[in-house]
Design an enzyme around this catalytic site. Structure first.
Site, PDB file in Angstrom:
ATOM      1  N   HIS A  75       2.815  10.199  -1.382  1.00 20.26           N
ATOM      2  CA  HIS A  75       2.533   9.402  -2.588  1.00 20.26           C
ATOM      3  C   HIS A  75       1.848   8.086  -2.227  1.00 20.26           C
ATOM      4  O   HIS A  75       0.797   7.739  -2.789  1.00 20.26           O
ATOM      5  CB  HIS A  75       3.853   9.132  -3.323  1.00 20.26           C
ATOM      6  N   GLU A  76       2.432   7.370  -1.291  1.00 22.83           N
ATOM      7  CA  GLU A  76       1.876   6.069  -0.928  1.00 22.83           C
ATOM      8  C   GLU A  76       0.540   6.200  -0.201  1.00 22.83           C
ATOM      9  O   GLU A  76      -0.338   5.344  -0.334  1.00 22.83           O
ATOM     10  CB  GLU A  76       2.879   5.288  -0.074  1.00 22.83           C
ATOM     11  N   HIS A 119      -2.168   6.266  -2.744  1.00 21.90           N
ATOM     12  CA  HIS A 119      -2.557   4.915  -3.167  1.00 21.90           C
ATOM     13  C   HIS A 119      -3.432   4.246  -2.106  1.00 21.90           C
ATOM     14  O   HIS A 119      -4.471   3.661  -2.413  1.00 21.90           O
ATOM     15  CB  HIS A 119      -1.301   4.055  -3.379  1.00 21.90           C
TER      16      HIS A 119
END
Length: 447
Positions: free
Chosen positions: A28-29, A32
């Site tokens: 997920h990170e 980003h």
């Protein structure tokens, strides 16, 4: 074969939870981070975990990659952020030159900010799709016509059905395409609930009549975590031979006994192929809110087992594009099921005990790992979908909340004021923490 033996222990359950969560958070990170980098936004810190830093290094771009002591989340802090939730450090941003401000999350064009925010959930969904597709490719798809791959060990019976037989009919009922779920349901409902059935098979080019076990015997192919069957010590591969002293030959007979008990304890006589023993168990069915094919939920009495065919069906290779399509479908089903479940909890149609917190997720992690690597990897993919979906909810501090702010900016022509952002972020954080406490309370007090 178990992924790790004795995975029910607290330490191993915690390890499974940390491994699953770390994979999902890292993906997920990274979404980003990498899309932010491609968009010209500089990441100062990429952290896996919170709290005291255990390990860190700074790369050539000036990003600090670190692992922190509390492995229950993570974050990317971009240039100009005041905190891990991408709050704006107004004083720092205002002191920057125009060129420097472009490298911040708050000074970048709207498209770059939106792309960077949506990339986190998108990477979660991509992980799920790829994992589901990989599992489907490894498993293969059931060969047509339905063909016996390997007979499952069943108690005290010798059958003429054997590996390699193409099953054409059972008790005179022609076998439909296995991929046609509706036709297979009708077919299985028409099969007698007897222990021994007559099969029409093709063997070495010759059509034969042979005896075989019930196509759907009362065996356990999967165990639901935190279920009555799992808690009492039943195992995959076990075959239930009697319920309350009544012999059962088909899975539907077992299901009828469980539903008819209305929650009262039932006695099971179980054949365990791994040891050749016949064991006795007593357990009480539990109420379960089950999603229905047509939508909605129905409350049923269940003990938490999934049945299967009397044999492992032979499989054939599935192409990567078809597998990706199935992976997308599986991810979509998890998303729609999660939204439906949440809506039905809000409206009171089903119990709010269906919402689990960190303890429940940790227990499920350990239970899935105890059933094998494939089950654990599948669970990681399913949880990744849930995390991606959760982050898209329009709540400040979540990715969906930031996207709402950007939508407002796109319509009005300016972002919300710093004061409004601070108030909304505080309200969003309060809501998120309240839901977390509620879910944790469910873990402790729900039956």
């Amino acid at each position: 074969m178990a992924f790790l033996p004795e995975f029910g222990g607290f330490a191993m359950t915690l390890i499974a939870f940390v491994v699953a969560l770390s994979i999902i958070v890292a993906i997920h990170e990274y979404g980003h981070y990498i899309v932010g980098r491609w968009s010209g936004i500089h990441a100062e810190v990429f952290s896996l975990g919170f709290g005291p830093v255990l390990f860190s290094r700074v790369d050539s771009r000036g990003t600090r990659w670190q692992v922190a002591a509390l492995p229950f989340g993570g974050y990317v802090r971009f240039l100009g952020d005041s905190d891990a939730a991408s709050g704006k450090d107004g004083d720092v941003v205002r002191a920057m030159t125009e060129t420097e401000r472009r490298r911040t999350m708050h000074g970048a064009p709207l498209w770059a900010r939106a792309a960077t925010v949506v990339a986190g959930p998108a990477f979660n969904f991509a992980l799920s799709i790829i994992v589901f597709a990989a599992i489907i490719i490894v498993r293969g798809q059931v060969a047509e016509p339905l063909t016996v791959g390997e007979m499952r060990p069943l108690p005290d019976m010798i059958f003429e059905l054997q590996e390699g037989d193409e099953v054409l009919a059972v008790e005179g009922q022609e076998v439909p395409a296995f991929s046609d779920a509706e036709a297979m349901n009708e077919f299985s409902s028409a099969i007698p609930q007897a222990r021994v059935l007559d099969y029409t098979v093709r063997r070495d080019g010759e059509v034969l009549q042979v005896t075989g076990p019930n196509l759907y015997p009362p065996l356990i192919s999967q165990l639901a975590p935190q279920s009555a069957a799992y808690d009492i010590g039943l195992e995959t591969g076990d075959v239930i031979v009697a319920v309350n002293e009544d012999e059962v030959s088909a899975f539907d007979q077992l299901k009828t006994h469980v539903e008819g008990a209305d929650g009262a304890p039932i006695k099971l006589k179980v054949f365990r192929p791994s040891t050749g023993e016949t064991l006795d168990f007593v357990l009480a069915p539990r109420r379960v809110d089950e999603p229905q094919p047509g939508g909605g939920f129905a409350t049923k009495w269940r003990i938490g087992i999934v049945g299967g065919l009397a044999f492992e069906p032979a499989t054939e290779v599935i192409g990567p594009f078809e597998a990706i399509g199935d992976g997308i479908s599986q991810t979509y089903r998890i998303m729609t099921g999660s939204i439906s479940g949440l809506w039905h909890m809000i409206t009171g149609a089903i119990s709010t005990c269906n919402m689990t917190g960190p303890i429940g997720i940790a227990q499920t992690s350990g239970a899935m790992a105890s059933q094998g690597a494939e089950s654990f990897i599948w669970f990681v993919a399913a949880l990744s979908t849930a995390v991606g979906l959760l982050n898209l909810f329009p709540v400040p501090v979540l990715d969906g909340g930031h996207l709402v702010f950007y939508a407002y900016e796109a319509v009005v022509g300016r972002p919300p004021s710093d004061f409004a952002l601070r108030v909304l972020m505080a309200a969003g954080l309060t809501l998120v923490l309240s839901v977390m406490v509620f879910a944790l309370t469910n873990d402790i007090f729900c039956p």
